[in-house]
Design a protein around this motif. Structure first.
Motif, PDB file in Angstrom:
ATOM      1  N   ASP A 233       5.540   3.986   3.169  1.00 37.15           N
ATOM      2  CA  ASP A 233       4.476   4.489   2.295  1.00 37.15           C
ATOM      3  C   ASP A 233       3.311   3.512   2.238  1.00 37.15           C
ATOM      4  OD1 ASP A 233       3.056   5.988   0.533  1.00 37.15           O
ATOM      5  OD2 ASP A 233       4.473   5.819  -1.138  1.00 37.15           O
ATOM      6  N   SER A 234       2.556   3.431   3.337  1.00 39.10           N
ATOM      7  CA  SER A 234       1.379   2.567   3.409  1.00 39.10           C
ATOM      8  C   SER A 234       0.305   3.284   4.210  1.00 39.10           C
ATOM      9  CB  SER A 234       1.736   1.226   4.064  1.00 39.10           C
ATOM     10  OG  SER A 234       2.162   1.430   5.394  1.00 39.10           O
ATOM     11  N   GLY A 235      -0.896   2.740   4.216  1.00 34.40           N
ATOM     12  CA  GLY A 235      -1.983   3.390   4.928  1.00 34.40           C
ATOM     13  C   GLY A 235      -2.541   4.551   4.122  1.00 34.40           C
ATOM     14  N   VAL A 236      -3.057   5.565   4.821  1.00 31.91           N
ATOM     15  CA  VAL A 236      -3.711   6.704   4.174  1.00 31.91           C
ATOM     16  C   VAL A 236      -3.164   8.000   4.737  1.00 31.91           C
ATOM     17  CG1 VAL A 236      -5.920   7.825   3.707  1.00 31.91           C
ATOM     18  CG2 VAL A 236      -5.827   5.342   3.914  1.00 31.91           C
ATOM     19  N   GLU A 237      -2.779   8.907   3.854  1.00 31.78           N
ATOM     20  CA  GLU A 237      -2.348  10.242   4.257  1.00 31.78           C
ATOM     21  C   GLU A 237      -3.209  11.287   3.556  1.00 31.78           C
ATOM     22  OE1 GLU A 237       2.435   9.553   5.108  1.00 31.78           O
ATOM     23  OE2 GLU A 237       1.828  10.741   3.368  1.00 31.78           O
TER      24      GLU A 237
ATOM     25  N   VAL B  57      -1.106   4.735  13.248  1.00 30.12           N
ATOM     26  CA  VAL B  57      -0.084   5.296  12.354  1.00 30.12           C
ATOM     27  C   VAL B  57      -0.403   5.034  10.885  1.00 30.12           C
ATOM     28  CG1 VAL B  57       1.738   5.168  14.091  1.00 30.12           C
ATOM     29  CG2 VAL B  57       1.363   3.226  12.552  1.00 30.12           C
ATOM     30  N   ASP B  58      -1.470   4.275  10.610  1.00 27.67           N
ATOM     31  CA  ASP B  58      -1.885   4.042   9.225  1.00 27.67           C
ATOM     32  C   ASP B  58      -2.794   5.144   8.704  1.00 27.67           C
ATOM     33  OD1 ASP B  58      -0.461   1.706   8.756  1.00 27.67           O
ATOM     34  OD2 ASP B  58      -2.024   0.450   9.633  1.00 27.67           O
ATOM     35  N   ARG B  59      -3.200   6.068   9.571  1.00 27.90           N
ATOM     36  CA  ARG B  59      -3.962   7.238   9.141  1.00 27.90           C
ATOM     37  C   ARG B  59      -3.200   8.480   9.605  1.00 27.90           C
ATOM     38  NH1 ARG B  59      -8.531   3.824  10.352  1.00 27.90           N
ATOM     39  NH2 ARG B  59      -9.815   3.539   8.494  1.00 27.90           N
ATOM     40  N   ARG B  60      -2.803   9.296   8.630  1.00 26.80           N
ATOM     41  CA  ARG B  60      -1.895  10.401   8.951  1.00 26.80           C
ATOM     42  C   ARG B  60      -2.345  11.701   8.288  1.00 26.80           C
ATOM     43  NH1 ARG B  60       0.930   5.909   7.471  1.00 26.80           N
ATOM     44  NH2 ARG B  60       1.254   6.735   5.356  1.00 26.80           N
TER      45      ARG B  60
ATOM     46  N   ARG C  74       4.086   9.887  -3.625  1.00 32.43           N
ATOM     47  CA  ARG C  74       3.621   9.298  -2.371  1.00 32.43           C
ATOM     48  C   ARG C  74       2.333   8.509  -2.604  1.00 32.43           C
ATOM     49  NH1 ARG C  74       6.027   7.791   2.381  1.00 32.43           N
ATOM     50  NH2 ARG C  74       4.647   8.140   4.175  1.00 32.43           N
ATOM     51  N   ALA C  75       2.426   7.185  -2.610  1.00 29.96           N
ATOM     52  CA  ALA C  75       1.277   6.329  -2.936  1.00 29.96           C
ATOM     53  C   ALA C  75       0.178   6.403  -1.888  1.00 29.96           C
ATOM     54  CB  ALA C  75       1.748   4.888  -3.103  1.00 29.96           C
ATOM     55  N   SER C  76       0.529   6.610  -0.624  1.00 30.82           N
ATOM     56  CA  SER C  76      -0.465   6.643   0.447  1.00 30.82           C
ATOM     57  C   SER C  76      -1.231   7.964   0.504  1.00 30.82           C
ATOM     58  CB  SER C  76       0.195   6.371   1.804  1.00 30.82           C
ATOM     59  OG  SER C  76       1.254   7.276   2.041  1.00 30.82           O
ATOM     60  N   LEU C  77      -0.814   8.949  -0.291  1.00 26.44           N
ATOM     61  CA  LEU C  77      -1.491  10.246  -0.323  1.00 26.44           C
ATOM     62  C   LEU C  77      -2.824  10.099  -1.057  1.00 26.44           C
ATOM     63  CD1 LEU C  77      -1.465  13.316   0.200  1.00 26.44           C
ATOM     64  CD2 LEU C  77      -0.260  13.575  -1.992  1.00 26.44           C
TER      65      LEU C  77
ATOM     66  N   ASP D 185     -12.890  12.405   6.466  1.00 24.79           N
ATOM     67  CA  ASP D 185     -13.443  11.065   6.709  1.00 24.79           C
ATOM     68  C   ASP D 185     -13.574  10.282   5.407  1.00 24.79           C
ATOM     69  OD1 ASP D 185     -13.656  11.564   9.412  1.00 24.79           O
ATOM     70  OD2 ASP D 185     -15.837  11.804   9.422  1.00 24.79           O
ATOM     71  N   SER D 186     -14.070  10.949   4.372  1.00 24.40           N
ATOM     72  CA  SER D 186     -14.303  10.253   3.098  1.00 24.40           C
ATOM     73  C   SER D 186     -12.993   9.757   2.512  1.00 24.40           C
ATOM     74  CB  SER D 186     -15.013  11.182   2.106  1.00 24.40           C
ATOM     75  OG  SER D 186     -14.160  12.187   1.604  1.00 24.40           O
ATOM     76  N   TRP D 187     -11.928  10.501   2.695  1.00 29.89           N
ATOM     77  CA  TRP D 187     -10.622  10.077   2.180  1.00 29.89           C
ATOM     78  C   TRP D 187      -9.976   9.024   3.072  1.00 29.89           C
ATOM     79  CZ3 TRP D 187      -8.712  15.749   1.151  1.00 29.89           C
ATOM     80  CH2 TRP D 187      -9.295  16.214  -0.040  1.00 29.89           C
ATOM     81  N   MET D 188     -10.081   9.230   4.370  1.00 30.12           N
ATOM     82  CA  MET D 188      -9.437   8.308   5.312  1.00 30.12           C
ATOM     83  C   MET D 188     -10.094   6.923   5.304  1.00 30.12           C
ATOM     84  SD  MET D 188      -6.868   9.675   7.048  1.00 30.12           S
ATOM     85  CE  MET D 188      -6.175  11.263   7.530  1.00 30.12           C
TER      86      MET D 188
END
Length: 206
Positions: free
Chosen positions: A23-27, A73-76, A107-110, A195-198
């Motif tokens: 649960d890391s990065g951005v989803e 894999v940090d952007r999903r 989900r923290a990365s959401l 894009d703005s979220w990622m």
């Protein structure tokens, strides 16, 4: 630089939140009623024919399907199980809803949710339940009113305005647009929202 969603590729499928990747990065997750055109929307947005599997039998997506943007894999992108329509036993349907709720709440990365609705049948009970969950955790939501090609331009605009009016209480959290997978209508607008979220790891809508 805009992200290249055409590089999206399958990463893994998970039956539960516990089986999801670290649960890391951005989803950014896609959710919607099983016959709202969610898989077709994901395929149009990623410019691929079969990244998300479409089926003539709504409700076949029973897993949390996760895609990476190329090797990053940090952007999903996440394809959540369709809800509210599948012809399956009630106990299985309730199990899907529990896993969906777990994912959305925990989900923290959401960082954002794309909620897919058929423009002709928007704001079902399930859609409103999902918006309540998003509101609970202050999660921004971008609504796609899909199958806009099924309506004449004036009728589609009226439907958009009606949805905006009904969701005015959530206007700080929600953005809404018309979308057509068949005509590729609105794809660039979705890319800008993604894009703005990622790019913004706080998850605040741009």
């Amino acid at each position: 630089m805009p992200l290249k969603y055409s590089t999206a590729r399958f990463l893994t499928s998970a039956p539960t939140l516990a089986k999801c990747p670290v649960d890391s990065g951005v989803e950014v997750a896609f959710a919607g009623r099983s016959n709202a055109g969610k898989s077709s929307a994901i395929n149009a947005i990623t410019q691929q024919k079969a990244l998300a599997r479409t089926s003539k039998t709504p409700g076949r997506t029973q897993l949390i399907n996760i895609f990476s943007l190329g090797d990053d894999v940090d952007r999903r992108l996440v394809d959540l199980p369709g809800y509210g329509y599948a012809k399956v036993p009630e106990n299985i349907k309730q199990e899907w809803q529990r896993h969906l709720s777990d994912y959305l709440h925990r989900r923290a990365s959401l960082k954002g949710l794309v909620l897919v609705m058929d423009v002709r049948h928007p704001l079902t009970e399930f859609d409103l339940d999902l918006l309540e969950v998003a509101d609970d955790r202050d999660l921004p939501v971008h609504i796609l009113l899909t199958k806009a090609d099924k309506l004449k331009k004036g009728a589609a605009k009226n439907a958009l305005q009606q949805v905006r009016s009904r969701l005015r209480e959530w206007e700080d959290l929600i953005s809404i647009q018309l979308f057509s997978s068949l005509k590729r209508q609105g794809v660039e607008d979705v890319h800008q929202r993604l894009d703005s979220w990622m790019e913004d790891e706080t998850g605040v809508a741009g």
